[in-house]
Design an enzyme around this catalytic site. Structure first.
Site, PDB file in Angstrom:
ATOM      1  N   ASP A   1     -49.256  -3.004   0.310  1.00 31.67           N
ATOM      2  CA  ASP A   1     -49.533  -1.627   0.705  1.00 31.67           C
ATOM      3  C   ASP A   1     -48.192  -0.973   1.047  1.00 31.67           C
ATOM      4  O   ASP A   1     -47.163  -1.642   1.145  1.00 31.67           O
ATOM      5  CB  ASP A   1     -50.540  -1.557   1.863  1.00 31.67           C
ATOM      6  CG  ASP A   1     -51.251  -0.194   1.885  1.00 31.67           C
ATOM      7  OD1 ASP A   1     -50.761   0.750   1.219  1.00 31.67           O
ATOM      8  OD2 ASP A   1     -52.267  -0.051   2.573  1.00 31.67           O
TER       9      ASP A   1
HETATM   10  C1  BGC Z   1     -52.805   3.258   1.880  1.00 31.33           C
HETATM   11  C2  BGC Z   1     -53.276   2.757   0.551  1.00 31.33           C
HETATM   12  C3  BGC Z   1     -52.790   3.676  -0.534  1.00 31.33           C
HETATM   13  C4  BGC Z   1     -51.287   3.698  -0.484  1.00 31.33           C
HETATM   14  C5  BGC Z   1     -50.649   4.530  -1.591  1.00 31.33           C
HETATM   15  C6  BGC Z   1     -51.314   3.528   1.904  1.00 31.33           C
HETATM   16  O1  BGC Z   1     -50.928   4.220   3.039  1.00 31.33           O
HETATM   17  O2  BGC Z   1     -53.153   2.336   2.888  1.00 31.33           O
HETATM   18  O3  BGC Z   1     -54.678   2.649   0.549  1.00 31.33           O
HETATM   19  O4  BGC Z   1     -53.280   3.278  -1.775  1.00 31.33           O
HETATM   20  O5  BGC Z   1     -50.899   4.249   0.758  1.00 31.33           O
HETATM   21  O6  BGC Z   1     -50.814   5.862  -1.408  1.00 31.33           O
END
Ligand code: BGC
Length: 753
Positions: free
Chosen positions: A290
């Site tokens: 993530d």
């Molecule tokens: C989130 C993810 C997301 C990623 C990309 C993160 O802050 O937890 O679910 O896909 O950002 O935007």
């Protein structure tokens, strides 16, 4: 573009395994991956494992300084495998050309984006879609989102989020399918199928990503990013099934979680990524971290510095680094100094390349860059129609005293009150990175599209008084009541009041945990004030999580749960309010009576003292100041008609299977749909099992007076469970089956296997 393509083809034919000769055409994807890996330097392989978010305006001049210049340099050297947050054919094409035409091996980029509930055409938030229990409609919704995103250059979505959660305080429940692993697994499967279709190389499909692996939905106290501590029972029987379902559906990527699970950040968890996912489940796609979660292992107190975090993450099986730079900065040194085995790099880069081959990017890296398709697809009417279809299906009727709903289509004076009633952005929900603000149909517009009634609008109270930004807190109005008087005057002189209250779309989602689950700001006060002058109220709720609605449930005659329904929100709500669509949704999450009950869910485990022994006694499972039951249970939802269940019977039985049937009758005056739900109780098991678990459901449509026999088959798969070692077992014994319209269904049968 054609020129770019020709240049690419000559480059790729030269460098990438003679891929244009007849021999390469007969090679399997795995063979093409290993041949390509052999040509790559260590840095190029690590480059595939590096993902950057859009770092400059690609249609402007190239960046010359700062981190953007460094990232730009990495891009040109082939040290970037993927970009996120770049969309639109023009932008994607420009970056892909750099990767393909200017780097040594010309390896195409994969473009990721949060296509969570639509791209430009927005469908209901995932929690709302889950309320439809309509797997076909959910699959279609994901399919349409993929089609629209793919037309804008995207080939990978960071969805579905399949985190089960029982905690309405957590803002991200809006992004999942609710509290139940069975329903969650079916929906997870449908969403992956929708995004990916049967052929990943089809330019209208995109790779899906099951996230967040694993446990994020169980963060302590519902506080965003908090630690997770769960036992093996919950882990294997509740958290894991939807993830496993995505693997069974062929999902090509996983994203790990920000949170730590039992002391180990998910990003650094070998158990989760290598042992469970890649070994036991045979997953051969790749895992992306993530955002920044590799380096965040330092803040978790798990890694000493970014270098150690990179080592721990790669060894644990995190294949791609989203935006923390830990891999690109440290992995080469770690391999060269002998700390990290290069086999981990080969494995990770190989997995990423495999997905790129499967997408067909090596055969045509510009296949998602078709201007004609982009213009013809984005926002087109068929996508809007499909969004309206699932929006209607996602609405849940919570209360309808004296059949106040549906409203007559003619001759009524309707007072429409509430800031959210005239809002064209909030209904789009939280993940609206590519959507246009102000593009949803508001409730005001929806109701006005029925010309037979006179609809007057009054705001009553403003909800958000600050700016509206994805990454910023809202500023909720708690003092300004200047709109109350006009709203009350309007309500007084109207036949019926429709109040649209709840949460703004930006009050749920990532970073939006709450401890108070009532109506935010002055809305509760407004509701009570309006009720004092006109009791004929239809309350339409907009929210991204279960709310505490005791007062409304006690006083307001009609309550419609309309979540955040996307681009067609106002039209969907109007069709339900006027009876052109008979609501059929059922809650995918329990609605508590009080925040103190949270986490509250239907499939809890019994205690040793579940029942009140005698009036007034204290030594049993209960609260002093609140009931044990929720306000609205999981699976609950009304219709404009009524359904009766009878003749539940065992059709046949073997040592390990059971066939049951039940008759369902539409006993009211409207044609309607019902979600027939089947729950199983395993009376004695080791470890002990929940009081009941959803193990089947069927969506049926019945004309007034009609009866249908609905059949279910239960096998070891439905009757077994995972033990503490994570092994699936079936223990014969005594079971009960319950069938009905929600999780409190009491029509039951006992049986022994
Ligand atoms: C989130 C993810 C997301 C990623 C990309 C993160 O802050 O937890 O679910 O896909 O950002 O935007």
């Amino acid at each position: 573009m054609i020129k770019a393509k020709l240049t690419f083809l000559s480059t790729i034919c030269f460098f990438v395994l003679n891929s244009c000769d007849s021999k390469s055409k007969t090679l399997s994807v795995n063979e093409r991956v290993s041949a390509l890996l052999k040509q790559m330097t260590l840095e190029e392989k690590i480059g595939q494992m590096n993902q950057y978010s859009s770092f400059w305006d690609v249609t402007g001049p190239a960046p010359k300084e700062g981190s953007a210049a460094i990232q730009f340099d990495h891009l040109k050297k082939g040290y970037v495998g993927s970009m996120l947050n770049v969309h639109g054919v023009e932008n994607v094409l420009k970056l892909q050309q750099i990767a393909v035409e200017e780097t040594r091996l010309g390896i195409p980029l994969i473009f990721g984006f949060d296509v969570i509930h639509g791209f430009k055409t927005i469908s209901p938030i995932p929690l709302a879609e889950a309320a439809s229990w309509d797997l076909e409609a959910i699959e279609t919704s994901a399919k349409n989102a993929a089609k629209e995103a793919a037309a804008a250059g995207i080939n990978w979505t960071f969805a579905p989020m399949v985190d089960i959660s029982r905690d309405a305080r957590w803002g991200r429940v809006m992004e999942g399918a609710g509290e139940d692993p069975y329903l969650g697994s079916k929906i997870a499967h449908a969403r992956v199928k929708g995004f990916q279709g049967d052929d990943l190389s089809n330019p209208s499909t995109i790779a899906a990503c099951a996230k967040h692996f694993a446990g994020y939905g169980f963060i302590e106290s519902g506080k965003e990013y908090n630690a997770v501590d769960v036992g093996t029972q919950t882990l294997h029987n509740v958290i894991m099934p939807p993830f496993k379902a995505t693997v069974d559906a062929g999902v090509r990527t996983f994203m790990n979680s920000f949170s730590q699970l039992n002391g180990v950040p998910a990003t650094g968890s070998k158990y989760l990524q290598r042992d469970l996912l890649k070994r036991d489940w045979n997953f051969d796609g790749f895992v992306v971290s993530d955002w920044g979660s590799i380096e965040e292992m330092v803040e978790h107190g798990y890694a000493e510095n970014a270098k150690e975090a990179a080592q721990l993450a790669v060894e644990a099986g995190s294949d791609m680094d989203m935006q923390s730079l830990a891999y690109v900065e440290h992995l080469a040194g770690l391999v060269k100094s002998g700390v990290v085995d290069e086999k981990h790099i080969d494995d990770a880069a190989g997995r990423i390349l495999r997905v790129k081959f499967e997408l067909g990017l090596f055969d045509d890296p510009y296949k998602y860059c078709d201007y004609t398709r982009e213009t013809a697809t984005i926002g087109n009417t068929s996508l809007q129609d499909a969004s309206l279809d699932i929006a209607k299906k996602s609405i849940v009727l919570l209360k309808n005293k004296n059949q106040l709903l549906p409203l007559k289509k003619e001759g009524l004076n309707i007072a429409l009150i509430g800031d959210l009633a005239d809002d064209k952005t909030s209904p789009l929900g939280n993940w609206i990175l590519a959507a246009e603000k102000n593009s949803a149909v508001s409730v005001l517009e929806g109701l006005k599209s029925y010309p037979g009634n006179n609809v007057e609008y009054s705001v009553g109270t403003t909800l958000n008084i600050g700016p509206l930004q994805f990454a910023k807190e809202l500023n909720i109005n708690t003092t300004d009541k200047s709109g109350f008087a006009a709203a009350l005057n309007l309500a007084k002189t109207s036949d019926v009041v429709v109040m649209v209250l709840g949460e703004h779309g930006f009050q749920s989602g990532e970073g939006r945990s709450r401890t108070n689950l009532g109506l935010p700001g002055l809305q509760q006060e407004l509701l009570e004030a309006v009720y004092n002058v006109n009791k004929n109220i239809v309350l339409v709720l907009n929210n991204g999580r279960p709310l505490v609605l005791n007062w409304a449930n006690e006083h307001i005659p009609a309550i419609v749960e309309a979540w955040q329904l996307g681009s067609q929100s106002g039209n969907a709500i109007a069709q339900v309010v006027y009876g052109d669509y008979n609501p059929s949704g059922k809650l995918p999450m329990t609605f508590p009576r009080s925040v103190g009950q949270v986490p509250i869910y239907y499939n809890y485990k019994s205690t040793g003292r579940p029942n009140l022994p005698s009036p007034g006694e204290v030594f049993w499972t209960h609260y002093q100041d609140e009931e044990n039951t929720p306000l609205y249970p999981f699976g609950y939802g009304l219709s404009y008609t009524t359904f009766e269940y009878q003749n539940l019977k065992i059709e046949s039985q073997t040592d390990t299977t059971l066939d049951v049937s039940v008759e369902v009758t539409n006993s009211g005056n409207f044609e309607g749909k019902e979600v027939v739900q089947l729950y199983v109780k395993d009376h004695f098991a080791r470890p002990a099992q929940a009081v009941r678990n959803l193990k089947g459901f069927k969506l049926i449509n019945l004309q007034p007076g009609a009866t249908k026999t609905v059949q279910f088959k239960l096998t070891e798969k439905e009757l077994g469970f995972y033990n503490s070692n994570g092994d699936f077992i079936f223990q014969p014994g005594e079971f009960s089956v319950f069938i009905g319209g929600d999780s409190t269904a009491d029509l039951s049968l006992k049986f022994k296997l």
